[in-house]
Write a protein that holds these residues in place. Structure first.
Motif, mmCIF file in Angstrom:
data_model
loop_
_atom_site.group_PDB
_atom_site.id
_atom_site.type_symbol
_atom_site.label_atom_id
_atom_site.label_comp_id
_atom_site.label_asym_id
_atom_site.label_seq_id
_atom_site.Cartn_x
_atom_site.Cartn_y
_atom_site.Cartn_z
ATOM 1 N N THR A 106 0.836 -1.201 0.000
ATOM 2 C CA THR A 106 0.000 0.000 0.000
ATOM 3 C C THR A 106 0.872 1.253 0.000
ATOM 4 O O THR A 106 2.038 1.214 0.410
ATOM 5 C CB THR A 106 -0.924 0.015 1.224
ATOM 6 O OG1 THR A 106 -0.129 0.006 2.425
ATOM 7 C CG2 THR A 106 -1.853 -1.198 1.217
ATOM 8 N N TYR A 107 0.272 2.366 -0.441
ATOM 9 C CA TYR A 107 1.000 3.619 -0.574
ATOM 10 C C TYR A 107 0.154 4.764 -0.041
ATOM 11 O O TYR A 107 -1.083 4.665 0.031
ATOM 12 C CB TYR A 107 1.334 3.879 -2.057
ATOM 13 C CG TYR A 107 2.074 2.744 -2.715
ATOM 14 C CD1 TYR A 107 3.462 2.695 -2.694
ATOM 15 C CD2 TYR A 107 1.380 1.720 -3.342
ATOM 16 C CE1 TYR A 107 4.146 1.646 -3.282
ATOM 17 C CE2 TYR A 107 2.054 0.661 -3.938
ATOM 18 C CZ TYR A 107 3.437 0.627 -3.907
ATOM 19 O OH TYR A 107 4.105 -0.419 -4.487
ATOM 20 N N LEU A 112 0.434 7.115 -4.415
ATOM 21 C CA LEU A 112 -0.410 6.273 -5.253
ATOM 22 C C LEU A 112 -0.747 6.968 -6.577
ATOM 23 O O LEU A 112 -0.860 6.311 -7.622
ATOM 24 C CB LEU A 112 -1.693 5.917 -4.504
ATOM 25 C CG LEU A 112 -2.683 4.993 -5.212
ATOM 26 C CD1 LEU A 112 -2.039 3.638 -5.512
ATOM 27 C CD2 LEU A 112 -3.934 4.808 -4.367
ATOM 28 N N CYS A 116 -1.030 5.472 -10.868
ATOM 29 C CA CYS A 116 -2.352 5.270 -11.471
ATOM 30 C C CYS A 116 -2.403 5.723 -12.921
ATOM 31 O O CYS A 116 -1.826 6.752 -13.283
ATOM 32 C CB CYS A 116 -3.419 6.035 -10.677
ATOM 33 S SG CYS A 116 -3.747 5.366 -9.044
ATOM 34 N N VAL A 122 -8.665 1.193 -7.986
ATOM 35 C CA VAL A 122 -7.913 1.583 -6.799
ATOM 36 C C VAL A 122 -8.670 1.106 -5.563
ATOM 37 O O VAL A 122 -9.898 1.208 -5.501
ATOM 38 C CB VAL A 122 -7.727 3.114 -6.748
ATOM 39 C CG1 VAL A 122 -7.025 3.537 -5.464
ATOM 40 C CG2 VAL A 122 -6.941 3.592 -7.965
ATOM 41 N N ARG A 163 -4.381 4.392 3.200
ATOM 42 C CA ARG A 163 -3.413 3.974 2.200
ATOM 43 C C ARG A 163 -4.141 3.241 1.078
ATOM 44 O O ARG A 163 -5.256 2.732 1.261
ATOM 45 C CB ARG A 163 -2.336 3.087 2.826
ATOM 46 C CG ARG A 163 -1.508 3.829 3.886
ATOM 47 C CD ARG A 163 -0.516 2.909 4.563
ATOM 48 N NE ARG A 163 0.539 2.451 3.653
ATOM 49 C CZ ARG A 163 1.654 3.125 3.395
ATOM 50 N NH1 ARG A 163 1.859 4.312 3.965
ATOM 51 N NH2 ARG A 163 2.561 2.633 2.565
ATOM 52 N N ARG A 165 -3.826 1.178 -3.137
ATOM 53 C CA ARG A 165 -3.042 0.413 -4.093
ATOM 54 C C ARG A 165 -3.880 0.202 -5.358
ATOM 55 O O ARG A 165 -5.109 0.314 -5.328
ATOM 56 C CB ARG A 165 -2.638 -0.938 -3.516
ATOM 57 C CG ARG A 165 -3.821 -1.794 -3.087
ATOM 58 C CD ARG A 165 -3.359 -2.917 -2.193
ATOM 59 N NE ARG A 165 -4.491 -3.643 -1.634
ATOM 60 C CZ ARG A 165 -4.446 -4.341 -0.499
ATOM 61 N NH1 ARG A 165 -3.330 -4.416 0.189
ATOM 62 N NH2 ARG A 165 -5.497 -4.990 -0.056
#
Length: 310
Positions: A106-107, A112, A116, A122, A163, A165
């Motif tokens: 995760t970011y 993120l 993308c 997402v 968070r 991803r």
């Protein structure tokens, strides 16, 4: 009761272009659905304020007592449930932390954004909350189902500090083109309450990407054999399988597991489920239906927010 279907009615869906080159859904027939009533998603609950003393200030320092516990960082392998979804014998979804599987790191929302592309799915995650899914449509924005309405938001706002991803690889269906995914999402901005055809943010986002009516409310006939299986990984050698009549019911259960967390799921399985005798040649897998008193998709379950579907 059993396989009995209540409040049956034919539903007419407007299907958007699918992966078919002609842009038409080949299986365009009436569907039978069930009426549901839904409530808002617990993911929108505001964080609790710190306890206060009688004068409205903070509680007095405990002196030499231990310091208050600090929140633990989010660890997907610690909090999330490894699982696979099967339609008959075909694996259509898999979340695994095994080496070589799709990355589930995760970011922060800001980091993120750099990962993308338009048409990406997402997922925002946080401990003790339902995961929230959205479709990235470009220009730092996502389209997502939020509190009974499909809305367009900046990704950083939609994250609500969680968070996230990119989860394009969890479902194994063939995706539509990125432009079709974005078009599907934007076409439903503003839809709310009785106009909605999805029970949660995951079903809406997945439908935008794959165009499959199975993600919609009443998209499948709920009669007969239970063709969907949710296989929950208990350990490297052991798993437990639940059976469902429809993909939307299974998604509701999978999301509930994500919300309560891995430890609670394992405790629940050990305490409440009574596995049937394993089939020959399948000694490490137990199959059951959801335990009595908790149907696979109860109307009281707090989800992203949906309307009544007739």
């Amino acid at each position: 009761m059993g396989n009995q279907v209540e409040k049956l009615t034919h539903l007419s869906y407007k299907e958007v272009p699918t992966a078919d080159p002609t842009g038409m859904d080949r299986d365009d027939g009436p569907r039978i659905g069930v009426s549901y009533i839904f409530s808002n998603d617990d993911e929108d609950v505001e964080p609790q304020p710190p306890p206060q003393g009688p004068d409205g200030g903070g509680l007095p320092d405990g002196g030499d007592g231990p310091p208050p516990p600090q929140p633990q960082p989010y660890d997907p392998q610690l909090h999330e449930v490894e699982c696979s979804v099967f339609y008959r014998d075909e694996c259509i979804y898999q979340k695994s932390f095994a080496p070589g599987s799709a990355a589930l790191s995760t970011y922060t929302p800001e980091n993120l954004l750099n990962k993308c592309k338009p048409g990406d799915l997402v997922e925002f995650v946080s401990q003790a909350q339902y995961p929230h899914w959205a479709v990235y449509v470009g220009n730092f924005q996502v389209v997502h189902l939020h509190r009974l309405e499909v809305i367009n938001s900046f990704l950083t706002d939609a994250s609500q500090g969680r968070r996230g991803r990119v989860v394009n690889d969890l479902y194994r269906y063939k995706p539509l083109s990125p432009s079709a995914v974005v078009r599907n999402a934007l076409a439903h901005v503003g839809a709310k309450e009785r106009e909605l055809s999805w029970r949660n943010s995951e079903s809406f986002a997945a439908w935008c990407r794959y165009g499959k009516r199975e993600f919609k409310i009443g998209g499948e006939l709920r009669i007969g054999k239970q063709p969907y299986r949710l296989q929950i990984q208990l350990s490297a050698q052991r798993s437990h399988t639940l059976e469902f009549q429809s993909l939307e019911d299974l998604i509701m259960e999978k999301r509930r597991n994500d919300q309560i967390g891995r430890v609670a799921v394992l405790q629940e399985l050990a305490t409440h489920l009574h596995p049937a005798e394993p089939e020959e040649g399948d000694s490490n897998v137990a199959r059951t239906t959801p335990p009595p008193g908790r149907p696979p998709a109860p109307s009281s379950e707090a989800e992203d927010g949906e309307a009544v579907a007739h």
